[in-house]
Design an enzyme around this catalytic site. Structure first.
Site, mmCIF file in Angstrom:
data_model
loop_
_atom_site.group_PDB
_atom_site.id
_atom_site.type_symbol
_atom_site.label_atom_id
_atom_site.label_comp_id
_atom_site.label_asym_id
_atom_site.label_seq_id
_atom_site.Cartn_x
_atom_site.Cartn_y
_atom_site.Cartn_z
ATOM 1 N N GLY A 59 0.840 -1.197 0.000
ATOM 2 C CA GLY A 59 0.000 0.000 0.000
ATOM 3 C C GLY A 59 0.869 1.238 0.000
ATOM 4 C CB SER A 60 0.072 4.716 0.859
ATOM 5 O OG SER A 60 -0.413 4.523 2.169
ATOM 6 C CB VAL B 215 -0.630 2.739 5.352
ATOM 7 C CG1 VAL B 215 -1.089 1.491 6.090
ATOM 8 C CG2 VAL B 215 -1.774 3.744 5.281
ATOM 9 N N GLY B 216 2.556 2.098 5.325
ATOM 10 C CA GLY B 216 3.667 1.150 5.515
ATOM 11 C C GLY B 216 4.580 1.592 6.649
ATOM 12 C CD GLU C 203 7.611 -4.708 -1.935
ATOM 13 O OE1 GLU C 203 7.778 -3.686 -2.631
ATOM 14 O OE2 GLU C 203 8.547 -5.408 -1.532
ATOM 15 C CB CYS D 175 2.897 0.558 -6.978
ATOM 16 S SG CYS D 175 3.104 -1.083 -7.671
HETATM 17 P P1 NAD Z 1 -3.348 2.426 1.543
HETATM 18 O O1 NAD Z 1 -1.984 2.455 2.136
HETATM 19 O O2 NAD Z 1 -4.249 3.568 1.787
HETATM 20 O O3 NAD Z 1 -4.140 1.105 2.073
HETATM 21 C C1 NAD Z 1 -3.576 -0.182 1.951
HETATM 22 C C2 NAD Z 1 -4.180 -1.099 3.005
HETATM 23 O O4 NAD Z 1 -3.744 -0.693 4.309
HETATM 24 C C3 NAD Z 1 -5.712 -1.082 3.041
HETATM 25 O O5 NAD Z 1 -6.177 -2.405 3.201
HETATM 26 C C4 NAD Z 1 -6.012 -0.245 4.280
HETATM 27 O O6 NAD Z 1 -7.243 -0.513 4.890
HETATM 28 C C5 NAD Z 1 -4.866 -0.652 5.187
HETATM 29 N N1 NAD Z 1 -4.562 0.289 6.278
HETATM 30 C C6 NAD Z 1 -4.774 1.633 6.319
HETATM 31 N N2 NAD Z 1 -4.312 2.129 7.487
HETATM 32 C C7 NAD Z 1 -3.806 1.090 8.203
HETATM 33 C C8 NAD Z 1 -3.172 0.971 9.475
HETATM 34 N N3 NAD Z 1 -2.976 2.033 10.259
HETATM 35 N N4 NAD Z 1 -2.758 -0.251 9.881
HETATM 36 C C9 NAD Z 1 -2.923 -1.336 9.081
HETATM 37 N N5 NAD Z 1 -3.529 -1.282 7.863
HETATM 38 C C10 NAD Z 1 -3.954 -0.083 7.424
HETATM 39 O O7 NAD Z 1 -3.130 2.167 -0.023
HETATM 40 P P2 NAD Z 1 -4.193 2.152 -1.226
HETATM 41 O O8 NAD Z 1 -4.741 3.514 -1.440
HETATM 42 O O9 NAD Z 1 -5.148 1.018 -1.053
HETATM 43 O O10 NAD Z 1 -3.238 1.756 -2.459
HETATM 44 C C11 NAD Z 1 -2.466 2.684 -3.162
HETATM 45 C C12 NAD Z 1 -1.026 2.685 -2.697
HETATM 46 O O11 NAD Z 1 -0.485 1.366 -2.736
HETATM 47 C C13 NAD Z 1 -0.123 3.522 -3.597
HETATM 48 O O12 NAD Z 1 0.794 4.241 -2.818
HETATM 49 C C14 NAD Z 1 0.595 2.460 -4.446
HETATM 50 O O13 NAD Z 1 1.834 2.901 -4.975
HETATM 51 C C15 NAD Z 1 0.761 1.364 -3.440
HETATM 52 N N6 NAD Z 1 0.970 0.053 -4.076
HETATM 53 C C16 NAD Z 1 2.210 -0.519 -3.961
HETATM 54 C C17 NAD Z 1 2.467 -1.743 -4.583
HETATM 55 C C18 NAD Z 1 3.840 -2.376 -4.492
HETATM 56 O O14 NAD Z 1 3.959 -3.582 -4.740
HETATM 57 N N7 NAD Z 1 4.888 -1.640 -4.135
HETATM 58 C C19 NAD Z 1 1.435 -2.390 -5.288
HETATM 59 C C20 NAD Z 1 0.181 -1.781 -5.362
HETATM 60 C C21 NAD Z 1 -0.048 -0.560 -4.743
#
Ligand code: NAD
Length: 493
Positions: A226-227, A230-231, A249, A283
Protein backbone atom coordinates in the site's frame (compact mmCIF):
# COMPACT_ATOMS: atom_id res chain seq x y z
CA UNK A 1 -27.36 -6.58 -10.35
CA UNK A 2 -28.09 -7.29 -6.65
CA UNK A 3 -25.48 -5.73 -4.33
CA UNK A 4 -23.29 -8.34 -2.65
CA UNK A 5 -23.63 -8.86 1.12
CA UNK A 6 -20.17 -9.43 2.55
CA UNK A 7 -19.19 -11.33 5.67
CA UNK A 8 -16.04 -12.01 7.61
CA UNK A 9 -14.77 -15.58 7.39
CA UNK A 10 -13.21 -16.76 10.65
CA UNK A 11 -12.25 -20.27 11.70
CA UNK A 12 -14.26 -21.80 8.87
CA UNK A 13 -17.48 -19.84 9.58
CA UNK A 14 -19.09 -16.98 7.66
CA UNK A 15 -20.04 -14.53 10.43
CA UNK A 16 -23.10 -12.28 10.54
CA UNK A 17 -21.97 -8.66 10.12
CA UNK A 18 -22.46 -6.30 13.09
CA UNK A 19 -22.07 -3.11 11.03
CA UNK A 20 -21.53 -2.42 7.38
CA UNK A 21 -20.09 0.00 4.85
CA UNK A 22 -20.88 0.25 1.13
CA UNK A 23 -18.51 -0.41 -1.75
CA UNK A 24 -19.44 1.84 -4.67
CA UNK A 25 -18.65 1.72 -8.37
CA UNK A 26 -16.19 4.57 -9.11
CA UNK A 27 -17.58 4.81 -12.64
CA UNK A 28 -21.08 5.36 -11.22
CA UNK A 29 -21.25 6.52 -7.61
CA UNK A 30 -24.98 5.71 -7.51
CA UNK A 31 -24.26 1.98 -7.87
CA UNK A 32 -23.46 0.01 -4.69
CA UNK A 33 -21.42 -3.09 -5.52
CA UNK A 34 -22.11 -4.44 -2.04
CA UNK A 35 -22.11 -3.93 1.72
CA UNK A 36 -19.33 -5.26 3.92
CA UNK A 37 -18.59 -5.48 7.64
CA UNK A 38 -16.63 -2.58 9.12
CA UNK A 39 -14.76 -4.88 11.49
CA UNK A 40 -13.77 -3.86 14.99
CA UNK A 41 -10.45 -4.61 16.67
CA UNK A 42 -12.17 -7.44 18.59
CA UNK A 43 -13.33 -9.05 15.33
CA UNK A 44 -9.83 -8.78 13.84
CA UNK A 45 -8.35 -10.36 16.98
CA UNK A 46 -10.84 -13.22 16.75
CA UNK A 47 -9.51 -13.97 13.26
CA UNK A 48 -5.90 -14.05 14.53
CA UNK A 49 -6.97 -16.52 17.25
CA UNK A 50 -8.56 -18.75 14.60
CA UNK A 51 -5.39 -18.65 12.49
CA UNK A 52 -3.25 -19.52 15.54
CA UNK A 53 -5.47 -22.47 16.36
CA UNK A 54 -5.21 -23.82 12.81
CA UNK A 55 -1.43 -23.37 12.51
CA UNK A 56 -0.07 -26.57 14.14
CA UNK A 57 -2.15 -28.93 12.00
CA UNK A 58 -1.55 -26.99 8.79
CA UNK A 59 2.23 -26.86 9.18
CA UNK A 60 2.24 -30.64 9.77
CA UNK A 61 0.17 -31.27 6.64
CA UNK A 62 2.19 -32.65 3.72
CA UNK A 63 3.56 -29.86 1.58
CA UNK A 64 2.23 -31.75 -1.46
CA UNK A 65 -1.29 -31.74 0.00
CA UNK A 66 -1.03 -28.03 0.75
CA UNK A 67 0.04 -27.49 -2.85
CA UNK A 68 -2.87 -29.63 -4.11
CA UNK A 69 -5.32 -27.11 -2.59
CA UNK A 70 -3.81 -24.54 -4.98
CA UNK A 71 -4.36 -26.84 -7.95
CA UNK A 72 -8.05 -26.92 -7.09
CA UNK A 73 -8.05 -23.14 -6.58
CA UNK A 74 -6.46 -22.64 -10.02
CA UNK A 75 -9.30 -24.59 -11.68
CA UNK A 76 -11.90 -22.44 -9.91
CA UNK A 77 -10.19 -19.17 -10.92
CA UNK A 78 -10.01 -20.43 -14.49
CA UNK A 79 -13.73 -21.28 -14.37
CA UNK A 80 -14.67 -17.84 -13.01
CA UNK A 81 -12.21 -15.60 -14.86
CA UNK A 82 -14.79 -13.53 -16.72
CA UNK A 83 -17.10 -13.05 -13.72
CA UNK A 84 -14.15 -12.05 -11.51
CA UNK A 85 -12.93 -9.57 -14.12
CA UNK A 86 -16.38 -7.99 -14.41
CA UNK A 87 -16.75 -7.68 -10.65
CA UNK A 88 -13.30 -6.08 -10.44
CA UNK A 89 -14.12 -3.62 -13.24
CA UNK A 90 -17.30 -2.55 -11.42
CA UNK A 91 -15.64 -2.24 -8.05
CA UNK A 92 -12.29 -0.61 -8.83
CA UNK A 93 -12.95 1.02 -12.18
CA UNK A 94 -10.11 -0.60 -14.11
CA UNK A 95 -10.82 -1.41 -17.72
CA UNK A 96 -12.20 -4.90 -18.24
CA UNK A 97 -9.16 -5.95 -20.32
CA UNK A 98 -6.84 -4.96 -17.48
CA UNK A 99 -9.10 -6.73 -14.98
CA UNK A 100 -8.97 -9.90 -17.05
CA UNK A 101 -5.18 -9.68 -17.22
CA UNK A 102 -5.08 -9.27 -13.45
CA UNK A 103 -7.20 -12.37 -12.87
CA UNK A 104 -4.85 -14.26 -15.20
CA UNK A 105 -1.88 -12.94 -13.21
CA UNK A 106 -3.52 -14.22 -10.01
CA UNK A 107 -4.07 -17.57 -11.72
CA UNK A 108 -0.39 -17.67 -12.72
CA UNK A 109 0.60 -17.08 -9.09
CA UNK A 110 -1.61 -19.96 -7.95
CA UNK A 111 -0.19 -22.22 -10.67
CA UNK A 112 3.34 -21.22 -9.65
CA UNK A 113 2.59 -22.04 -6.01
CA UNK A 114 1.12 -25.42 -6.96
CA UNK A 115 4.19 -26.25 -9.08
CA UNK A 116 6.53 -25.15 -6.31
CA UNK A 117 4.95 -27.70 -3.97
CA UNK A 118 6.99 -30.50 -5.51
CA UNK A 119 10.23 -28.56 -5.81
CA UNK A 120 13.16 -29.03 -3.37
CA UNK A 121 12.62 -27.34 -0.02
CA UNK A 122 16.20 -27.01 1.18
CA UNK A 123 19.83 -27.96 0.71
CA UNK A 124 22.20 -30.65 1.91
CA UNK A 125 25.54 -29.17 2.87
CA UNK A 126 28.82 -31.00 3.50
CA UNK A 127 30.40 -31.01 6.95
CA UNK A 128 34.11 -31.04 7.74
CA UNK A 129 33.37 -34.25 9.70
CA UNK A 130 32.73 -36.98 7.10
CA UNK A 131 30.16 -38.76 9.28
CA UNK A 132 27.98 -35.66 9.48
CA UNK A 133 25.39 -34.30 7.03
CA UNK A 134 24.02 -30.82 7.43
CA UNK A 135 20.64 -29.79 6.05
CA UNK A 136 19.22 -26.31 5.56
CA UNK A 137 15.44 -26.26 5.48
CA UNK A 138 12.67 -23.74 5.87
CA UNK A 139 10.03 -23.54 8.58
CA UNK A 140 6.91 -21.35 8.54
CA UNK A 141 6.77 -18.46 10.99
CA UNK A 142 3.13 -18.98 12.09
CA UNK A 143 0.36 -16.47 11.41
CA UNK A 144 0.67 -14.02 8.51
CA UNK A 145 -1.54 -10.91 8.32
CA UNK A 146 -2.06 -9.93 4.68
CA UNK A 147 -3.08 -6.28 4.23
CA UNK A 148 -3.61 -5.19 0.66
CA UNK A 149 -4.39 -2.12 -1.52
CA UNK A 150 -7.32 -1.58 -3.86
CA UNK A 151 -5.51 -1.26 -7.21
CA UNK A 152 -4.63 -4.96 -7.64
CA UNK A 153 -7.36 -6.50 -5.48
CA UNK A 154 -6.94 -10.04 -6.81
CA UNK A 155 -3.31 -10.57 -7.84
CA UNK A 156 -1.59 -8.79 -4.93
CA UNK A 157 -3.42 -10.81 -2.22
CA UNK A 158 -2.50 -14.00 -4.09
CA UNK A 159 1.17 -12.95 -4.29
CA UNK A 160 1.11 -13.03 -0.48
CA UNK A 161 -1.47 -15.67 0.45
CA UNK A 162 0.00 -18.18 -2.01
CA UNK A 163 3.58 -18.49 -0.69
CA UNK A 164 2.43 -18.01 2.94
CA UNK A 165 -0.03 -20.91 2.86
CA UNK A 166 2.15 -23.21 0.77
CA UNK A 167 4.99 -22.87 3.27
CA UNK A 168 2.67 -23.84 6.15
CA UNK A 169 1.66 -20.48 7.63
CA UNK A 170 -1.96 -19.67 8.37
CA UNK A 171 -3.37 -16.31 7.32
CA UNK A 172 -5.67 -13.42 8.10
CA UNK A 173 -6.50 -11.43 4.97
CA UNK A 174 -7.75 -7.84 5.17
CA UNK A 175 -8.64 -6.56 1.70
CA UNK A 176 -8.82 -2.85 0.94
CA UNK A 177 -12.04 -1.18 2.06
CA UNK A 178 -12.28 0.11 -1.54
CA UNK A 179 -12.40 -3.40 -3.06
CA UNK A 180 -13.99 -5.72 -0.49
CA UNK A 181 -16.19 -7.52 -3.04
CA UNK A 182 -13.20 -8.86 -4.95
CA UNK A 183 -11.59 -9.88 -1.64
CA UNK A 184 -14.78 -11.65 -0.63
CA UNK A 185 -15.01 -13.62 -3.91
CA UNK A 186 -11.36 -14.60 -3.63
CA UNK A 187 -11.89 -16.07 -0.17
CA UNK A 188 -15.06 -17.84 -1.32
CA UNK A 189 -12.92 -19.58 -3.94
CA UNK A 190 -10.35 -20.60 -1.30
CA UNK A 191 -13.20 -22.11 0.71
CA UNK A 192 -14.58 -23.93 -2.35
CA UNK A 193 -11.07 -25.25 -3.09
CA UNK A 194 -11.09 -26.96 0.31
CA UNK A 195 -8.50 -25.06 2.35
CA UNK A 196 -9.02 -26.32 5.92
CA UNK A 197 -10.86 -24.09 8.36
CA UNK A 198 -8.74 -21.44 10.04
CA UNK A 199 -5.98 -21.53 7.40
CA UNK A 200 -7.46 -18.54 5.60
CA UNK A 201 -9.51 -15.98 7.52
CA UNK A 202 -11.10 -12.87 6.08
CA UNK A 203 -11.58 -9.60 7.97
CA UNK A 204 -13.18 -6.69 6.12
CA UNK A 205 -12.77 -3.08 7.13
CA UNK A 206 -10.45 -0.10 7.15
CA UNK A 207 -7.51 1.11 9.24
CA UNK A 208 -9.27 0.03 12.46
CA UNK A 209 -9.22 -3.64 11.47
CA UNK A 210 -5.79 -3.32 9.78
CA UNK A 211 -4.14 -1.71 12.78
CA UNK A 212 -5.69 -4.23 15.17
CA UNK A 213 -4.01 -7.02 13.20
CA UNK A 214 -0.69 -5.20 13.35
CA UNK A 215 -1.03 -4.65 17.11
CA UNK A 216 -1.84 -8.31 17.74
CA UNK A 217 1.10 -10.18 19.29
CA UNK A 218 -0.17 -13.42 17.71
CA UNK A 219 0.76 -12.18 14.23
CA UNK A 220 4.26 -13.36 13.29
CA UNK A 221 4.48 -11.82 9.81
CA UNK A 222 2.80 -8.71 8.43
CA UNK A 223 2.65 -8.68 4.64
CA UNK A 224 1.62 -5.20 3.61
CA UNK A 225 1.25 -3.58 0.21
CA UNK A 226 0.00 0.00 0.00
CA UNK A 227 1.06 3.60 0.52
CA UNK A 228 4.29 4.77 2.16
CA UNK A 229 2.49 6.48 5.04
CA UNK A 230 0.60 3.36 6.06
CA UNK A 231 3.67 1.15 5.51
CA UNK A 232 5.67 3.43 7.78
CA UNK A 233 2.95 3.35 10.45
CA UNK A 234 2.84 -0.47 10.32
CA UNK A 235 6.61 -0.64 10.79
CA UNK A 236 6.43 1.82 13.71
CA UNK A 237 3.72 -0.22 15.46
CA UNK A 238 5.67 -3.42 14.78
CA UNK A 239 8.74 -2.02 16.54
CA UNK A 240 7.10 -3.39 19.72
CA UNK A 241 7.51 -6.89 18.24
CA UNK A 242 11.20 -7.26 17.36
CA UNK A 243 10.71 -10.97 16.61
CA UNK A 244 8.19 -10.15 13.85
CA UNK A 245 8.84 -9.91 10.10
CA UNK A 246 7.24 -6.94 8.29
CA UNK A 247 7.28 -6.90 4.52
CA UNK A 248 6.18 -3.47 3.27
CA UNK A 249 5.77 -2.84 -0.45
CA UNK A 250 4.88 0.81 -0.90
CA UNK A 251 4.57 3.64 -3.43
CA UNK A 252 6.60 4.78 -6.40
CA UNK A 253 7.67 7.82 -8.40
CA UNK A 254 8.89 6.00 -11.44
CA UNK A 255 10.68 7.27 -14.53
CA UNK A 256 11.00 6.28 -18.17
CA UNK A 257 14.29 7.51 -19.66
CA UNK A 258 14.26 8.18 -23.40
CA UNK A 259 17.83 8.37 -24.76
CA UNK A 260 18.95 10.25 -27.86
CA UNK A 261 19.26 6.97 -29.83
CA UNK A 262 15.81 5.66 -28.80
CA UNK A 263 13.41 4.10 -31.31
CA UNK A 264 10.98 6.97 -31.41
CA UNK A 265 7.62 5.18 -31.76
CA UNK A 266 8.57 2.56 -29.18
CA UNK A 267 9.57 5.36 -26.78
CA UNK A 268 6.21 7.10 -27.19
CA UNK A 269 4.25 3.88 -26.66
CA UNK A 270 6.35 3.00 -23.59
CA UNK A 271 5.71 6.47 -22.13
CA UNK A 272 1.97 6.37 -22.78
CA UNK A 273 1.48 2.88 -21.31
CA UNK A 274 3.65 3.72 -18.29
CA UNK A 275 1.84 6.99 -17.65
CA UNK A 276 -1.81 6.20 -18.31
CA UNK A 277 -2.56 2.45 -18.02
CA UNK A 278 -4.85 1.92 -15.01
CA UNK A 279 -5.40 5.72 -15.15
CA UNK A 280 -1.89 6.13 -13.71
CA UNK A 281 -2.91 4.22 -10.57
CA UNK A 282 -0.23 1.54 -10.57
CA UNK A 283 2.55 1.61 -8.02
CA UNK A 284 4.84 1.27 -11.06
CA UNK A 285 3.15 3.99 -13.16
CA UNK A 286 5.57 6.59 -14.53
CA UNK A 287 4.70 10.19 -13.82
CA UNK A 288 8.09 11.31 -15.12
CA UNK A 289 9.34 10.80 -18.66
CA UNK A 290 12.92 12.02 -18.97
CA UNK A 291 13.67 12.80 -22.62
CA UNK A 292 17.00 13.68 -24.20
CA UNK A 293 17.03 17.39 -25.11
CA UNK A 294 17.59 16.58 -28.80
CA UNK A 295 14.21 14.75 -28.90
CA UNK A 296 12.06 16.57 -26.37
CA UNK A 297 10.13 18.91 -28.73
CA UNK A 298 9.22 16.11 -31.13
CA UNK A 299 8.51 13.67 -28.28
CA UNK A 300 6.27 16.14 -26.42
CA UNK A 301 4.23 16.87 -29.57
CA UNK A 302 3.62 13.17 -30.31
CA UNK A 303 3.04 12.23 -26.66
CA UNK A 304 0.33 14.88 -26.30
CA UNK A 305 -1.25 13.89 -29.62
CA UNK A 306 -1.53 10.24 -28.49
CA UNK A 307 -2.63 11.15 -24.93
CA UNK A 308 -5.47 13.29 -26.35
CA UNK A 309 -6.81 10.29 -28.27
CA UNK A 310 -6.98 7.95 -25.24
CA UNK A 311 -10.54 7.15 -24.23
CA UNK A 312 -11.27 7.20 -20.49
CA UNK A 313 -14.73 5.79 -19.88
CA UNK A 314 -16.93 2.85 -18.84
CA UNK A 315 -14.60 0.16 -17.40
CA UNK A 316 -16.82 -2.58 -18.81
CA UNK A 317 -16.30 -1.34 -22.39
CA UNK A 318 -13.13 -2.92 -23.84
CA UNK A 319 -12.94 -0.11 -26.42
CA UNK A 320 -11.92 2.31 -23.66
CA UNK A 321 -8.25 2.69 -22.74
CA UNK A 322 -8.81 3.27 -19.01
CA UNK A 323 -11.45 4.18 -16.43
CA UNK A 324 -12.05 6.56 -13.54
CA UNK A 325 -9.98 7.17 -10.41
CA UNK A 326 -10.84 5.02 -7.41
CA UNK A 327 -12.96 7.52 -5.50
CA UNK A 328 -13.87 11.19 -5.23
CA UNK A 329 -11.29 12.02 -2.54
CA UNK A 330 -8.56 10.55 -4.71
CA UNK A 331 -9.82 12.50 -7.74
CA UNK A 332 -9.53 15.68 -5.66
CA UNK A 333 -6.01 14.70 -4.55
CA UNK A 334 -4.78 14.16 -8.14
CA UNK A 335 -6.50 17.36 -9.26
CA UNK A 336 -4.67 19.09 -6.39
CA UNK A 337 -1.35 17.90 -7.84
CA UNK A 338 -2.39 19.24 -11.27
CA UNK A 339 -3.02 22.63 -9.64
CA UNK A 340 0.25 22.42 -7.71
CA UNK A 341 2.11 21.82 -10.99
CA UNK A 342 0.73 25.12 -12.34
CA UNK A 343 1.69 26.90 -9.10
CA UNK A 344 5.19 25.47 -9.41
CA UNK A 345 5.51 27.11 -12.82
CA UNK A 346 5.53 24.15 -15.25
CA UNK A 347 4.53 24.51 -18.91
CA UNK A 348 1.15 22.75 -19.22
CA UNK A 349 0.83 20.86 -22.53
CA UNK A 350 -2.45 19.01 -22.00
CA UNK A 351 -5.25 19.57 -19.51
CA UNK A 352 -8.37 18.27 -21.23
CA UNK A 353 -11.93 18.80 -20.02
CA UNK A 354 -13.44 15.73 -18.31
CA UNK A 355 -15.82 13.80 -20.57
CA UNK A 356 -19.40 14.89 -19.94
CA UNK A 357 -22.02 12.87 -18.14
CA UNK A 358 -22.27 10.25 -15.43
CA UNK A 359 -21.51 10.17 -11.75
CA UNK A 360 -17.98 8.80 -12.16
CA UNK A 361 -14.65 9.91 -10.68
CA UNK A 362 -13.09 10.73 -14.05
CA UNK A 363 -10.05 12.94 -14.55
CA UNK A 364 -8.43 13.22 -18.00
CA UNK A 365 -4.65 13.19 -18.68
CA UNK A 366 -2.59 16.13 -17.47
CA UNK A 367 0.77 16.53 -19.25
CA UNK A 368 3.40 19.20 -18.72
CA UNK A 369 7.00 20.04 -19.47
CA UNK A 370 9.44 21.22 -16.86
CA UNK A 371 13.13 21.45 -16.11
CA UNK A 372 14.15 19.34 -13.09
CA UNK A 373 14.36 22.33 -10.76
CA UNK A 374 15.41 21.77 -7.13
CA UNK A 375 12.50 21.46 -4.71
CA UNK A 376 9.80 20.89 -7.37
CA UNK A 377 7.31 18.67 -5.51
CA UNK A 378 5.32 17.40 -8.51
CA UNK A 379 8.30 15.58 -9.99
CA UNK A 380 9.30 14.00 -6.66
CA UNK A 381 6.05 12.93 -4.91
CA UNK A 382 3.76 10.02 -5.82
CA UNK A 383 0.60 11.35 -7.55
CA UNK A 384 -1.10 8.05 -8.51
CA UNK A 385 -3.15 9.42 -11.38
CA UNK A 386 -2.94 10.44 -15.07
CA UNK A 387 -0.39 13.16 -14.36
CA UNK A 388 2.83 13.08 -16.43
CA UNK A 389 5.87 15.39 -16.47
CA UNK A 390 8.14 15.49 -19.52
CA UNK A 391 11.60 16.47 -18.31
CA UNK A 392 14.52 17.20 -20.68
CA UNK A 393 18.07 16.07 -19.90
CA UNK A 394 21.47 16.60 -21.53
CA UNK A 395 23.85 13.84 -20.42
CA UNK A 396 23.23 10.30 -19.19
CA UNK A 397 24.69 11.32 -15.82
CA UNK A 398 22.10 14.09 -15.58
CA UNK A 399 19.28 11.63 -16.39
CA UNK A 400 20.43 9.33 -13.58
CA UNK A 401 20.59 12.24 -11.15
CA UNK A 402 17.02 13.31 -12.01
CA UNK A 403 15.69 9.73 -11.96
CA UNK A 404 17.16 9.11 -8.49
CA UNK A 405 16.10 12.50 -7.09
CA UNK A 406 13.02 11.17 -5.31
CA UNK A 407 12.54 9.25 -2.08
CA UNK A 408 11.03 6.30 -3.96
CA UNK A 409 12.77 3.55 -5.94
CA UNK A 410 10.29 1.08 -7.40
CA UNK A 411 10.48 0.70 -11.19
CA UNK A 412 12.15 2.38 -14.17
CA UNK A 413 12.56 1.90 -17.91
CA UNK A 414 15.23 3.01 -20.33
CA UNK A 415 14.71 3.31 -24.07
CA UNK A 416 17.94 3.05 -26.05
CA UNK A 417 19.56 1.04 -28.83
CA UNK A 418 22.94 1.10 -27.05
CA UNK A 419 23.79 -1.84 -24.81
CA UNK A 420 26.32 0.36 -23.01
CA UNK A 421 23.64 2.89 -22.10
CA UNK A 422 21.20 0.17 -21.02
CA UNK A 423 23.82 -1.26 -18.71
CA UNK A 424 24.82 2.16 -17.37
CA UNK A 425 21.21 3.02 -16.40
CA UNK A 426 20.63 -0.46 -14.98
CA UNK A 427 23.63 -0.06 -12.70
CA UNK A 428 23.22 3.60 -11.68
CA UNK A 429 19.45 4.03 -11.19
CA UNK A 430 17.82 3.11 -7.87
CA UNK A 431 14.95 0.66 -8.49
CA UNK A 432 13.62 -2.82 -7.81
CA UNK A 433 12.18 -3.58 -11.24
CA UNK A 434 13.87 -2.28 -14.38
CA UNK A 435 12.92 -2.56 -18.02
CA UNK A 436 14.86 -1.96 -21.24
CA UNK A 437 12.90 -0.89 -24.32
CA UNK A 438 9.61 -1.55 -22.50
CA UNK A 439 7.18 0.42 -20.34
CA UNK A 440 8.05 0.44 -16.62
CA UNK A 441 4.87 -1.58 -15.90
CA UNK A 442 4.23 -5.28 -16.54
CA UNK A 443 5.14 -7.70 -13.76
CA UNK A 444 5.29 -11.49 -14.04
CA UNK A 445 4.75 -13.60 -10.92
CA UNK A 446 7.92 -15.69 -11.14
CA UNK A 447 10.04 -12.51 -10.77
CA UNK A 448 10.57 -10.65 -7.49
CA UNK A 449 8.27 -7.63 -7.14
CA UNK A 450 9.61 -4.91 -4.86
CA UNK A 451 11.56 -1.72 -4.55
CA UNK A 452 14.10 0.27 -2.53
CA UNK A 453 14.07 3.50 -0.49
CA UNK A 454 10.46 4.46 0.38
CA UNK A 455 9.13 1.84 -2.07
CA UNK A 456 10.02 -1.25 -0.10
CA UNK A 457 11.90 -2.65 2.90
CA UNK A 458 13.64 -5.51 1.13
CA UNK A 459 11.02 -8.26 1.06
CA UNK A 460 9.87 -8.47 -2.56
CA UNK A 461 6.52 -10.08 -3.24
CA UNK A 462 5.24 -12.83 -5.54
CA UNK A 463 7.73 -15.69 -6.10
CA UNK A 464 10.36 -14.06 -3.88
CA UNK A 465 8.08 -14.05 -0.83
CA UNK A 466 8.98 -17.63 0.19
CA UNK A 467 12.14 -16.21 1.81
CA UNK A 468 10.05 -13.84 3.94
CA UNK A 469 7.36 -16.23 5.14
CA UNK A 470 9.84 -18.86 6.32
CA UNK A 471 12.92 -18.97 8.48
CA UNK A 472 15.86 -21.17 7.62
CA UNK A 473 16.99 -23.79 10.06
CA UNK A 474 20.25 -25.73 10.01
CA UNK A 475 19.84 -29.42 10.97
CA UNK A 476 23.01 -31.46 11.46
CA UNK A 477 22.97 -35.27 11.70
CA UNK A 478 25.77 -37.59 12.87
CA UNK A 479 25.84 -40.96 11.03
CA UNK A 480 28.85 -42.17 13.04
CA UNK A 481 28.89 -44.08 16.34
CA UNK A 482 30.90 -41.52 18.28
CA UNK A 483 30.95 -37.75 18.53
CA UNK A 484 33.46 -35.79 16.45
CA UNK A 485 33.44 -32.01 16.67
CA UNK A 486 34.24 -29.49 13.94
CA UNK A 487 37.17 -27.05 14.10
CA UNK A 488 39.28 -29.72 15.83
CA UNK A 489 37.40 -29.28 19.12
CA UNK A 490 37.97 -32.25 21.40
CA UNK A 491 35.00 -34.47 22.28
CA UNK A 492 36.73 -36.05 25.24
CA UNK A 493 34.78 -35.94 28.51
P1 NAD B 1 -3.35 2.43 1.54
O1 NAD B 1 -1.98 2.46 2.14
O2 NAD B 1 -4.25 3.57 1.79
O3 NAD B 1 -4.14 1.11 2.07
C1 NAD B 1 -3.58 -0.18 1.95
C2 NAD B 1 -4.18 -1.10 3.00
O4 NAD B 1 -3.74 -0.69 4.31
C3 NAD B 1 -5.71 -1.08 3.04
O5 NAD B 1 -6.18 -2.41 3.20
C4 NAD B 1 -6.01 -0.25 4.28
O6 NAD B 1 -7.24 -0.51 4.89
C5 NAD B 1 -4.87 -0.65 5.19
N1 NAD B 1 -4.56 0.29 6.28
C6 NAD B 1 -4.77 1.63 6.32
N2 NAD B 1 -4.31 2.13 7.49
C7 NAD B 1 -3.81 1.09 8.20
C8 NAD B 1 -3.17 0.97 9.47
N3 NAD B 1 -2.98 2.03 10.26
N4 NAD B 1 -2.76 -0.25 9.88
C9 NAD B 1 -2.92 -1.34 9.08
N5 NAD B 1 -3.53 -1.28 7.86
C10 NAD B 1 -3.95 -0.08 7.42
O7 NAD B 1 -3.13 2.17 -0.02
P2 NAD B 1 -4.19 2.15 -1.23
O8 NAD B 1 -4.74 3.51 -1.44
O9 NAD B 1 -5.15 1.02 -1.05
O10 NAD B 1 -3.24 1.76 -2.46
C11 NAD B 1 -2.47 2.68 -3.16
C12 NAD B 1 -1.03 2.69 -2.70
O11 NAD B 1 -0.48 1.37 -2.74
C13 NAD B 1 -0.12 3.52 -3.60
O12 NAD B 1 0.79 4.24 -2.82
C14 NAD B 1 0.60 2.46 -4.45
O13 NAD B 1 1.83 2.90 -4.97
C15 NAD B 1 0.76 1.36 -3.44
N6 NAD B 1 0.97 0.05 -4.08
C16 NAD B 1 2.21 -0.52 -3.96
C17 NAD B 1 2.47 -1.74 -4.58
C18 NAD B 1 3.84 -2.38 -4.49
O14 NAD B 1 3.96 -3.58 -4.74
N7 NAD B 1 4.89 -1.64 -4.14
C19 NAD B 1 1.44 -2.39 -5.29
C20 NAD B 1 0.18 -1.78 -5.36
C21 NAD B 1 -0.05 -0.56 -4.74
Amino acid sequence: MQPMVGRNYVGGEWLAPRSDFPSTNPANLDEAVGHFPGSTAAEANQAVDAARTAFPAWRRTSRIHRADCFDRLAKLIDRDTDALARLMARECGKNILECRAEVVEGLHMVQYVFGTGRMPVGDIIASEIPEKDAFVLRKPWGVAAVITPWNFPFAVPLWMLGPSLLEGNTTVFKPSEDTPAVGQRLVELFVEAGFPKGTINLVHGDAVAGEALVKNRGVNVVLFTGSYDVGKRIQQVSADFPDRIVAAEMGGKNAVIVCDDARFDLAVTAGILSGFKTTGQRCVSASRILVHESLIDRYAARFVEVAKRLKFGDPLDPANFAGPLIHEDHRKKVDGYNRLARQEGVQVLLDAEPAAGGRGCYLPPFVYRTEAKPGLRVIREEVFGPHVALVPFGTDEEAVRIANDTEYGLSMAVISESYRKLRYFRDECEFGMGYANLPCIGAEVHLPFGGVKRSGNGHPSAAALADTVTHRVAWTVNHGTEIKMAQGLTAEV
